[in-house]
Design a protein around this motif. Sequence first.
Motif, PDB file in Angstrom:
ATOM      1  N   GLY B 267       0.823  -1.205   0.000  1.00  0.00           N
ATOM      2  CA  GLY B 267       0.000   0.000   0.000  1.00  0.00           C
ATOM      3  C   GLY B 267       0.854   1.251   0.000  1.00  0.00           C
ATOM      4  O   GLY B 267       0.690   2.144  -0.830  1.00  0.00           O
ATOM      5  N   ASP B 268       1.835   1.311   0.919  1.00  0.00           N
ATOM      6  CA  ASP B 268       2.705   2.480   1.017  1.00  0.00           C
ATOM      7  C   ASP B 268       3.494   2.690  -0.265  1.00  0.00           C
ATOM      8  O   ASP B 268       3.681   3.819  -0.724  1.00  0.00           O
ATOM      9  CB  ASP B 268       3.700   2.301   2.174  1.00  0.00           C
ATOM     10  CG  ASP B 268       2.967   2.204   3.498  1.00  0.00           C
ATOM     11  OD1 ASP B 268       1.756   2.511   3.507  1.00  0.00           O
ATOM     12  OD2 ASP B 268       3.588   1.806   4.490  1.00  0.00           O
ATOM     13  N   LEU B 269       3.984   1.587  -0.835  1.00  0.00           N
ATOM     14  CA  LEU B 269       4.889   1.711  -1.970  1.00  0.00           C
ATOM     15  C   LEU B 269       4.152   2.109  -3.236  1.00  0.00           C
ATOM     16  O   LEU B 269       4.756   2.647  -4.167  1.00  0.00           O
ATOM     17  CB  LEU B 269       5.633   0.390  -2.202  1.00  0.00           C
ATOM     18  CG  LEU B 269       6.607   0.000  -1.086  1.00  0.00           C
ATOM     19  CD1 LEU B 269       7.230  -1.347  -1.363  1.00  0.00           C
ATOM     20  CD2 LEU B 269       7.703   1.072  -0.948  1.00  0.00           C
ATOM     21  N   THR B 270       2.876   1.845  -3.335  1.00  0.00           N
ATOM     22  CA  THR B 270       2.154   2.146  -4.574  1.00  0.00           C
ATOM     23  C   THR B 270       1.115   3.222  -4.342  1.00  0.00           C
ATOM     24  O   THR B 270       0.182   3.367  -5.113  1.00  0.00           O
ATOM     25  CB  THR B 270       1.458   0.885  -5.123  1.00  0.00           C
ATOM     26  OG1 THR B 270       0.526   0.437  -4.132  1.00  0.00           O
ATOM     27  CG2 THR B 270       2.435  -0.208  -5.449  1.00  0.00           C
ATOM     28  N   ASN B 271       1.288   3.967  -3.262  1.00  0.00           N
ATOM     29  CA  ASN B 271       0.363   5.057  -2.972  1.00  0.00           C
ATOM     30  C   ASN B 271      -1.078   4.543  -2.893  1.00  0.00           C
ATOM     31  O   ASN B 271      -2.014   5.153  -3.408  1.00  0.00           O
ATOM     32  CB  ASN B 271       0.505   6.136  -4.054  1.00  0.00           C
ATOM     33  CG  ASN B 271       0.092   7.501  -3.512  1.00  0.00           C
ATOM     34  OD1 ASN B 271      -0.138   7.636  -2.306  1.00  0.00           O
ATOM     35  ND2 ASN B 271      -0.019   8.483  -4.384  1.00  0.00           N
ATOM     36  N   ASN B 272      -1.207   3.367  -2.293  1.00  0.00           N
ATOM     37  CA  ASN B 272      -2.501   2.708  -2.115  1.00  0.00           C
ATOM     38  C   ASN B 272      -3.236   2.349  -3.401  1.00  0.00           C
ATOM     39  O   ASN B 272      -4.439   2.163  -3.418  1.00  0.00           O
ATOM     40  CB  ASN B 272      -3.412   3.549  -1.207  1.00  0.00           C
ATOM     41  CG  ASN B 272      -2.935   3.481   0.223  1.00  0.00           C
ATOM     42  OD1 ASN B 272      -2.408   2.453   0.655  1.00  0.00           O
ATOM     43  ND2 ASN B 272      -3.072   4.579   0.945  1.00  0.00           N
ATOM     44  N   SER B 276      -3.639  -4.749   0.411  1.00  0.00           N
ATOM     45  CA  SER B 276      -3.184  -6.042   0.924  1.00  0.00           C
ATOM     46  C   SER B 276      -3.979  -7.203   0.319  1.00  0.00           C
ATOM     47  O   SER B 276      -3.657  -8.353   0.540  1.00  0.00           O
ATOM     48  CB  SER B 276      -3.305  -6.063   2.442  1.00  0.00           C
ATOM     49  OG  SER B 276      -4.640  -5.784   2.796  1.00  0.00           O
ATOM     50  N   ASN B 277      -5.044  -6.852  -0.451  1.00  0.00           N
ATOM     51  CA  ASN B 277      -5.755  -7.944  -1.124  1.00  0.00           C
ATOM     52  C   ASN B 277      -4.913  -8.562  -2.243  1.00  0.00           C
ATOM     53  O   ASN B 277      -5.281  -9.569  -2.817  1.00  0.00           O
ATOM     54  CB  ASN B 277      -7.107  -7.470  -1.676  1.00  0.00           C
ATOM     55  CG  ASN B 277      -6.975  -6.196  -2.463  1.00  0.00           C
ATOM     56  OD1 ASN B 277      -5.979  -5.485  -2.325  1.00  0.00           O
ATOM     57  ND2 ASN B 277      -7.953  -5.903  -3.303  1.00  0.00           N
ATOM     58  N   TYR B 278      -3.742  -7.968  -2.529  1.00  0.00           N
ATOM     59  CA  TYR B 278      -2.830  -8.547  -3.523  1.00  0.00           C
ATOM     60  C   TYR B 278      -1.823  -9.508  -2.875  1.00  0.00           C
ATOM     61  O   TYR B 278      -0.845  -9.894  -3.499  1.00  0.00           O
ATOM     62  CB  TYR B 278      -2.084  -7.448  -4.281  1.00  0.00           C
ATOM     63  CG  TYR B 278      -2.920  -6.866  -5.393  1.00  0.00           C
ATOM     64  CD1 TYR B 278      -2.805  -7.362  -6.688  1.00  0.00           C
ATOM     65  CD2 TYR B 278      -3.838  -5.853  -5.146  1.00  0.00           C
ATOM     66  CE1 TYR B 278      -3.596  -6.859  -7.702  1.00  0.00           C
ATOM     67  CE2 TYR B 278      -4.641  -5.348  -6.150  1.00  0.00           C
ATOM     68  CZ  TYR B 278      -4.512  -5.855  -7.429  1.00  0.00           C
ATOM     69  OH  TYR B 278      -5.286  -5.364  -8.439  1.00  0.00           O
TER      70      TYR B 278
END
Lengths: 279, 307
Positions: B267-272, B276-278
Motif C-alpha cells: 500500500g505504502d509503496l504504490t500510494n494505495n 493487501s488484497n494482492y
Amino acid sequence: MSVLLSATRISKRFGGVQALSDVEFSIRRGEIYGLIGPNGAGKTTLFNVLTSVYAADDGRFEFDGAPLSGLKPHQVAARGIARTFQNIRLFANLTAIENVMIGRHVRTRAGVFGAMLRTRATRAEEAAIEARAAALLDYVGLAARADDLARQLPYGEQRRLEIARALATEPLLLALDEPAAGMNATETSDLRRLIERIRGDGITVLLIEHDMKLVMGLSDRVLVLDYGRRIAEGPPAQVRTDPKVIEAYLGTGATSATRAHAEPAPAGARPGAVPGAAN
Amino acid sequence: MEIFLQQVINGLTLGCVYAVVALGYTMVYGIIQLINFAHGEVVMIGAMVAFSVIGVLMKTGMPPLLVVAAGTVVAVPACMATAWLMERVAYRPLRNAPRLAPLITAIGISIILQHVAMMIWGRSPIAFPQIVKTHTFEIGGALITNVQIAIIVISFTLMGALMFLVYRTKLGVAMRATSQRQDVAGLMGIDINRVISATFVIGAALAAVAGVMIGSYYGQTQYTMGELLGLKAFCAAVLGGIGNLAGAVLGGVLMGLVEALGTGYIGDLTNNWFGSNYRDVFAFIVLILVLVFRPSGLLGERVGDRA
C-alpha cells in the motif's frame, strides 16, 4: 559339489537382435565361474536376466533349489544373488558406509513406523547395520574411506565399494560384471586376492571379465558366449584351446578382418595366439 | 519499524507452515520426479479431519490443548492413508509413463479430493474452533501470539525430525539411494515400492500437522484451502531448489517473509493503488523470478532435463 544355479534354455530378444539363445549352464556351490565372450556376446544381458532387470523370453533359472522366475529385483537380492555393474553404479552422493548399509536392507526389517517412532528394535537394528557395514568396508580395504562420498573415491576403490555393497546383502552368489575394467596391474592383483578371499568365505562367484589372465587364472570353469549362444564351457585350460573359442575371438578366413576391427583383441590375445595363452 | 517487525513475525509463522508443506512436495519430487499437485489437498484434509474431531471433543469438556492434540493425532493417520492410497491407485500404475501423465493425474486427484471434501464438509468456509485461549506477547512493539509461537516451534521440530529421518536412519538412506538410482537400489535389495510409499506417507504426516496449524492460525478452513496453499508451498520448494530438503525449508520461510512484507508495504509503496488484497501474487512473482534467473533454485544444483 551341489549345483547352486542352473540355467535352462535362457533366451532373450531385443527387437531384431537375439541377445541370448537357449543358453544353458550350471554353477556349483563354492566355485568361481567365468563368463567370457566378445563384446556384444550377451554376457551383461545374461546378468540382467538373472537379476530380473529384464524378464527372459524363454527358459528358466533354478537357484538354491527353487525357480527364480517372476521375481522383482529386490526379491532376487533376497534370494541371495548380488551383483556389481560394468559401469560403476554407486549411489554417488551417499557416503561409502551408507552405500554398504543399503545392501543390508534385504536382511533386516523395520519399516516406516519404526523409523518415525524410533522404537528400540529399530535403533538396535540400525546400530547392527552400521557395524556390519563398517566390517565389510574393512574387508575390502576401505575402512578409512567410510565417511567419504562415493563419488570422491578413486576408481579402483569405487569398484571395491561396489563389491562391499553387494556382499552386504549376504549373497550365496556374487555376480561381478567386469570388476577389473579400467584397473591398473596393482589394482587387478588386489582384486584377484579379494575375489579369492570371497570364495574362500564360501560365496560362489560368477565373473564376467575381459582380462583373460585374471579370468582364466581365477575361474574353476569358464562359459564362453558368442552372439548370444553358448559355444564352449569347461576348465580354462580346455576352453582356451577350443577351436570355436579361438574363432570367436580371432575370426577365421573372410570374417577375420571385419571381426578384428569390430572387436579389439582382449588383453593377452594377439593374432595367432589363443586367449590367455600368453601367460 | 513496528510494522516491519510485526510482518517478520507473521511472515515467519506463515513461512514455517509453507516450509512444512513444501517438504512434502520436494520429497516426492526428489524420489520420483513427480510434482504432486494433490499435496495441498492432503493439507486440507488434515485441517478438515482435525476440525471434525475437535468439534466433537470440545463438547466433552476435555482440556483444550488435549482436544487439539487429539484432532492432530487423528488427522495424521487420515492424511497418511489418503496419500498412500493416491500413490497406490493413481501414481504407481503411471510410474513408467511419460512425465506428463502423472502430472495431469495429480491435478485430477487434487480435484477429486476437493470435491470429496466438499461433499463431506460442505461448500462454505468453516470456522475452525478457537478453543486454545490466545495470549499475546509484545516484543519491540510487535505482537506475537502463543499460537504463532507454537506454530514456529512445532514446524522446526518437525523439520528437524525429518532431517534426522532422512540423514540418520535406514529408511532415510534407502530414500536417498532410491532417489539417486532407482534401478540399482532395487538390485541391492531395496523394495522400491515401499520406499516410495513411505515418502508419500511421511510427507502426508507433515501435511496433516500443517493443516491443523494453518486452520488454527487463520481460524477457518474450506474445501478449497489446499489449492492456493499448495501452490505457494510448491513455489517455495522451487525457490529453495526442488528435490532439496534444506532448500524447501529455506524457500518456505523466505516465501512467508516475502508475502508478509510485501503485503505489509504494498500500500505504502504504490500510494494505495494496490492493497493487501494482492497478498497472493507475491508467491507467484517469486516463482517467475526464480524460473527466469535461477531455475535450479537457491540450493539446487542443476536442473538438467527436469521439466
